[in-house]
Scaffold this motif. Structure first.
Motif, PDB file in Angstrom:
ATOM      1  N   GLU A  30     -12.497  -2.820  -2.099  1.00 35.48           N
ATOM      2  CA  GLU A  30     -11.427  -2.713  -1.110  1.00 35.48           C
ATOM      3  C   GLU A  30     -11.422  -3.856  -0.091  1.00 35.48           C
ATOM      4  O   GLU A  30     -10.374  -4.381   0.259  1.00 35.48           O
ATOM      5  CB  GLU A  30     -11.556  -1.383  -0.329  1.00 35.48           C
ATOM      6  CG  GLU A  30     -11.396  -0.138  -1.174  1.00 35.48           C
ATOM      7  CD  GLU A  30      -9.935   0.092  -1.582  1.00 35.48           C
ATOM      8  OE1 GLU A  30      -9.028  -0.474  -0.938  1.00 35.48           O
ATOM      9  OE2 GLU A  30      -9.721   0.835  -2.579  1.00 35.48           O
ATOM     10  N   ILE A  31     -12.615  -4.209   0.403  1.00 32.62           N
ATOM     11  CA  ILE A  31     -12.642  -5.057   1.598  1.00 32.62           C
ATOM     12  C   ILE A  31     -12.637  -6.544   1.257  1.00 32.62           C
ATOM     13  O   ILE A  31     -11.938  -7.324   1.904  1.00 32.62           O
ATOM     14  CB  ILE A  31     -13.860  -4.675   2.481  1.00 32.62           C
ATOM     15  CG1 ILE A  31     -13.709  -3.196   2.878  1.00 32.62           C
ATOM     16  CG2 ILE A  31     -13.921  -5.557   3.717  1.00 32.62           C
ATOM     17  CD1 ILE A  31     -14.950  -2.560   3.398  1.00 32.62           C
ATOM     18  N   ARG A  67      -9.120  -7.800   0.677  1.00 34.62           N
ATOM     19  CA  ARG A  67      -8.338  -7.879   1.916  1.00 34.62           C
ATOM     20  C   ARG A  67      -8.773  -9.075   2.761  1.00 34.62           C
ATOM     21  O   ARG A  67      -7.951  -9.750   3.378  1.00 34.62           O
ATOM     22  CB  ARG A  67      -8.526  -6.602   2.746  1.00 34.62           C
ATOM     23  CG  ARG A  67      -7.763  -5.398   2.229  1.00 34.62           C
ATOM     24  CD  ARG A  67      -8.130  -4.177   3.083  1.00 34.62           C
ATOM     25  NE  ARG A  67      -7.281  -3.029   2.824  1.00 34.62           N
ATOM     26  CZ  ARG A  67      -7.470  -2.166   1.849  1.00 34.62           C
ATOM     27  NH1 ARG A  67      -8.469  -2.341   0.998  1.00 34.62           N
ATOM     28  NH2 ARG A  67      -6.675  -1.124   1.701  1.00 34.62           N
ATOM     29  N   ASN A  94      -7.315 -12.239   1.390  1.00 29.98           N
ATOM     30  CA  ASN A  94      -5.899 -12.380   1.777  1.00 29.98           C
ATOM     31  C   ASN A  94      -5.753 -12.826   3.225  1.00 29.98           C
ATOM     32  O   ASN A  94      -4.856 -13.593   3.556  1.00 29.98           O
ATOM     33  CB  ASN A  94      -5.153 -11.055   1.574  1.00 29.98           C
ATOM     34  CG  ASN A  94      -4.944 -10.758   0.102  1.00 29.98           C
ATOM     35  OD1 ASN A  94      -4.940 -11.678  -0.722  1.00 29.98           O
ATOM     36  ND2 ASN A  94      -4.799  -9.493  -0.239  1.00 29.98           N
ATOM     37  N   ALA A  95      -6.657 -12.311   4.076  1.00 33.77           N
ATOM     38  CA  ALA A  95      -6.577 -12.647   5.497  1.00 33.77           C
ATOM     39  C   ALA A  95      -7.303 -13.957   5.796  1.00 33.77           C
ATOM     40  O   ALA A  95      -7.285 -14.439   6.930  1.00 33.77           O
ATOM     41  CB  ALA A  95      -7.186 -11.516   6.330  1.00 33.77           C
ATOM     42  N   LEU A 154     -13.661  -8.884   9.061  1.00 32.05           N
ATOM     43  CA  LEU A 154     -12.368  -8.207   8.931  1.00 32.05           C
ATOM     44  C   LEU A 154     -12.205  -7.081   9.936  1.00 32.05           C
ATOM     45  O   LEU A 154     -11.087  -6.727  10.303  1.00 32.05           O
ATOM     46  CB  LEU A 154     -12.219  -7.675   7.495  1.00 32.05           C
ATOM     47  CG  LEU A 154     -10.800  -7.364   7.043  1.00 32.05           C
ATOM     48  CD1 LEU A 154      -9.965  -8.640   7.007  1.00 32.05           C
ATOM     49  CD2 LEU A 154     -10.814  -6.718   5.671  1.00 32.05           C
ATOM     50  N   SER A 200      -7.479   4.228   0.696  1.00 31.03           N
ATOM     51  CA  SER A 200      -7.159   2.816   0.811  1.00 31.03           C
ATOM     52  C   SER A 200      -6.079   2.608   1.881  1.00 31.03           C
ATOM     53  O   SER A 200      -6.141   1.665   2.675  1.00 31.03           O
ATOM     54  CB  SER A 200      -6.694   2.300  -0.556  1.00 31.03           C
ATOM     55  OG  SER A 200      -6.412   0.939  -0.498  1.00 31.03           O
ATOM     56  N   ASP A 221      -6.197   0.632   5.602  1.00 31.11           N
ATOM     57  CA  ASP A 221      -5.198  -0.285   6.164  1.00 31.11           C
ATOM     58  C   ASP A 221      -4.851   0.105   7.596  1.00 31.11           C
ATOM     59  O   ASP A 221      -4.709  -0.753   8.464  1.00 31.11           O
ATOM     60  CB  ASP A 221      -3.915  -0.272   5.316  1.00 31.11           C
ATOM     61  CG  ASP A 221      -4.089  -1.046   4.018  1.00 31.11           C
ATOM     62  OD1 ASP A 221      -4.909  -1.996   4.004  1.00 31.11           O
ATOM     63  OD2 ASP A 221      -3.413  -0.699   3.028  1.00 31.11           O
ATOM     64  N   LEU A 281      -7.593  -0.869   9.976  1.00 29.33           N
ATOM     65  CA  LEU A 281      -7.579  -2.316  10.235  1.00 29.33           C
ATOM     66  C   LEU A 281      -6.397  -2.703  11.119  1.00 29.33           C
ATOM     67  O   LEU A 281      -6.463  -3.682  11.851  1.00 29.33           O
ATOM     68  CB  LEU A 281      -7.525  -3.083   8.909  1.00 29.33           C
ATOM     69  CG  LEU A 281      -8.804  -2.986   8.085  1.00 29.33           C
ATOM     70  CD1 LEU A 281      -8.634  -3.654   6.740  1.00 29.33           C
ATOM     71  CD2 LEU A 281      -9.977  -3.596   8.839  1.00 29.33           C
TER      72      LEU A 281
END
Lengths: 501, 98
Positions: A372-373, A376, A379-380, A387, A412, A416, A419
């Motif tokens: 999952e992390i 992400r 992408n970031a 994160l 999931s 989001d 975050l």
């Protein structure tokens, strides 16, 4: 002019590479090696200096005790002997990066010597690199070449000097010649520099950021025909400042040397400059052993003596070595070699350790971080640890899934929300109305609707083709926007149709 | 220890960016030659059994705690510089030289 090269494979067929590295590590002390000016990167030019850093007449250097302790720690972590007594020396040269016309360094009396580092390659092969010495010195000022082409020294009209870096404590780690690496030489080069970087970071004695020049590598390469003992003539590629570049530079120099030797010419002993854009080196200043730095003991500084008590005190403060820690964690967590390597490469080993400490199982921690992390974070464009996911969040989310309150898809989504700063997992489940639908009433309605919508599928299931049930389950999940427990839906459909599961 | 001649002095002066007249070069070559000679006599006195001395007092471990002290402003740093540009020392092109 482009130098000729052989393919790496051909070079390896004909020649045996010998490597050597000089890695400079900038220490992260608060002040300089010999002055009380701050050791800070990136400030206004010529403001992190005082009279000592500017080499004013009549000033006296005084040794930074913390820098000595950091140097001893590095020596110990590299399995070196620590000199009972050692001195600083002046390395004399004329170049505007030092305002004193000498660099204060160590010459024949390094603080640490005769060590080794066991380097683990990607496939688990362990290669021992012998350390010749680790000595202390000061960094030089930063030159910017103006005019001419693209900031290079060649053709520059003049240069500008910022002495903020002048006097920053450095430890230079020098290997003995590294023989027997063969075609793994480029890989070993990268792994060695990575290991040194990891060690000084783990010790907390350097910020270890290669992109800032905290760790800088000069790579020596020479070739000899297979079976010959005597070394070939070496080149020294300067300031190869990323791990990838170290690997590429060694590979390129092997290919270039091979072409020179094949042509029957001798290799020239010289400094080469690495160019990241073309992934090639070009000739720098020819370096002969006639370079005479006229070293002599620094008369303004007294010798350093490292009592065995002091050394042992420092040894007792050393953290667990990175390689040993990795072995221990992999064994504790029961990950396969491949799983563990993926975790290390993704940079989430520390995070997984913290998550397990917070109460997750190793499997759950890995599933969340890797599944999952990491994606992400990619992408970031930040490190996974940056994160903003804390271990407690993962433990809480996992508990909700295990208790059947939410399913993985919802979890999931909740992540989001966390975050995005919407609150704790429990609050987000509440706010977004994400709880799994477990009351059979609404589910039965949705099931009936799905069965009515797809009568042919319903017939198939009644006729014993239970595998067709997916289409109905899918319809129900769609109608409940994913909030139903798929297992329960399946049971209810079978009940409704009077079919045995 | 090698003797110092006029060419050595001229070479050093160029490296150090010190302008010297022909007269000064002659005089300095003579003075430095005397100094080198004097040092040579020390080498003769110290045999192989005498360890090299870098400091006259038998002190070791003179340390400073790692605490930030005073610094200069860029203006102060550059106050004695022959040339400066945007807060930095401006120096002649480097590769043209020896």
């Amino acid at each position: 002019m482009t130098d000729a090269t052989l393919s790496f494979e051909e070079a390896m067929e004909k020649y045996d590479p010998v490597l050597g590295f000089e890695v400079h590590v900038e220490l992260n002390t608060k002040t300089k090696m010999f002055s009380s000016a701050p050791n800070v990167f990136g400030d206004e030019p010529n403001t992190n200096v005082n009279e000592v850093d500017l080499g004013m007449p009549g000033v006296l250097p005084v040794v930074n005790k913390t820098a000595i302790e950091s140097s001893i720690k590095i020596g110990l972590a590299l399995n070196c002997k620590i000199a009972e007594t050692c001195r600083f020396a002046r390395k004399n040269y004329f170049y505007p990066d030092t305002p004193k016309n000498f660099q204060t360094s160590q010459y024949d009396e390094p603080i640490a010597y005769d060590g080794y580092l066991d380097i683990e390659l990607a496939d688990g092969t362990v290669f021992r690199v012998e350390i010749e010495r680790a000595h202390m010195e000061e960094d030089a000022g930063k030159l910017t070449h103006m005019g001419g082409a693209t900031g290079r020294i060649q053709g520059a009209d003049y240069s500008l000097v910022d002495y903020n870096r002048s006097g920053v404590p450095l430890v230079e780690i020098v290997t003995k010649p590294i023989e027997g690496a063969g075609s793994r030489a480029p890989e070993l080069a990268k792994a060695y520099v990575a290991a040194v970087r990891e060690i000084v970071k783990n010790l907390g004695v350097s910020d270890a950021k290669m992109e800032r020049g905290n760790v800088r590598c000069d790579a020596n390469v020479s070739l000899r025909p297979h079976g010959r003992e005597r070394f070939g003539i070496r080149s020294e590629t300067k300031n190869v400042n990323s791990l990838r570049a170290v690997e590429h530079a060694v590979r390129y120099e092997i290919q270039r040397h091979a072409a020179v030797l094949d042509s029957g010419e001798p290799v020239i002993q010289e400094t080469r400059h690495w160019h990241e854009d073309t992934r090639t080196t070009t000739s720098g200043r020819a370096k002969s052993d006639a370079d005479d730095y006229r070293y002599f003991p620094e008369p303004d500084l007294v010798p350093i003596t490292a009592s065995r008590e002091w050394v042992e005190e420092l040894r007792a403060t050393l953290p667990e070595p990175p390689a040993a820690r990795r072995k221990r964690l992999q064994a504790d967590w029961g990950y396969s070699d491949l799983e563990f390597r993926d975790v290390v490469n993704a940079g989430v080993m520390d995070e997984i350790e913290e998550t397990i400490a917070a109460g997750a199982t190793p499997t759950v921690a890995r599933k969340w971080w890797m599944g999952e992390i990491v994606g992400r974070a990619k992408n970031a464009d930040v490190d996974p640890g940056q994160l903003g996911v804390n271990p407690a969040t993962i433990v809480e989310l996992n508990k909700m899934v295990e208790e059947g309150k939410i399913n993985n898809k919802m979890a999931s989504e909740v992540l989001d929300g966390v975050l995005a700063g919407e609150g704790t997992p429990a609050e987000i489940v509440e706010k977004r109305g994400l709880a799994v639908v477990s009351d059979d009433g609404p589910l039965l309605e949705a099931i009936d609707a799905a069965l009515t919508a797809q009568p042919d599928v319903a017939d198939k299931i009644r006729g014993g083709k239970v595998q067709a049930i997916g289409a109905i389950v899918g319809g129900v999940m769609k109608a409940t926007r994913g909030q139903a427990d798929a297992g329960r839906v399946r049971e209810l459909i079978l009940q409704r149709l009077g079919v045995e599961g | 220890m090698a003797a110092i001649n006029r060419d050595d002095v001229a070479h050093l002066a160029q490296l150090a960016h010190i302008e010297m007249s022909a007269e000064e070069l002659d005089r300095m070559a003579g003075e430095l030659a005397v100094i080198v000679e004097s040092v040579k006599s020390v080498s003769e006195a110290a045999g192989d059994d005498v360890p090299a001395t870098s400091h006259p007092i038998p002190l070791t471990n003179v340390f400073r705690e790692d605490v930030v002290g005073h610094t200069f402003t860029a203006e102060q740093s550059l106050s004695g510089a022959p040339d400066a540009y945007e807060g930095r020392f401006k120096v002649p092109a480097i590769l043209d030289e020896d």
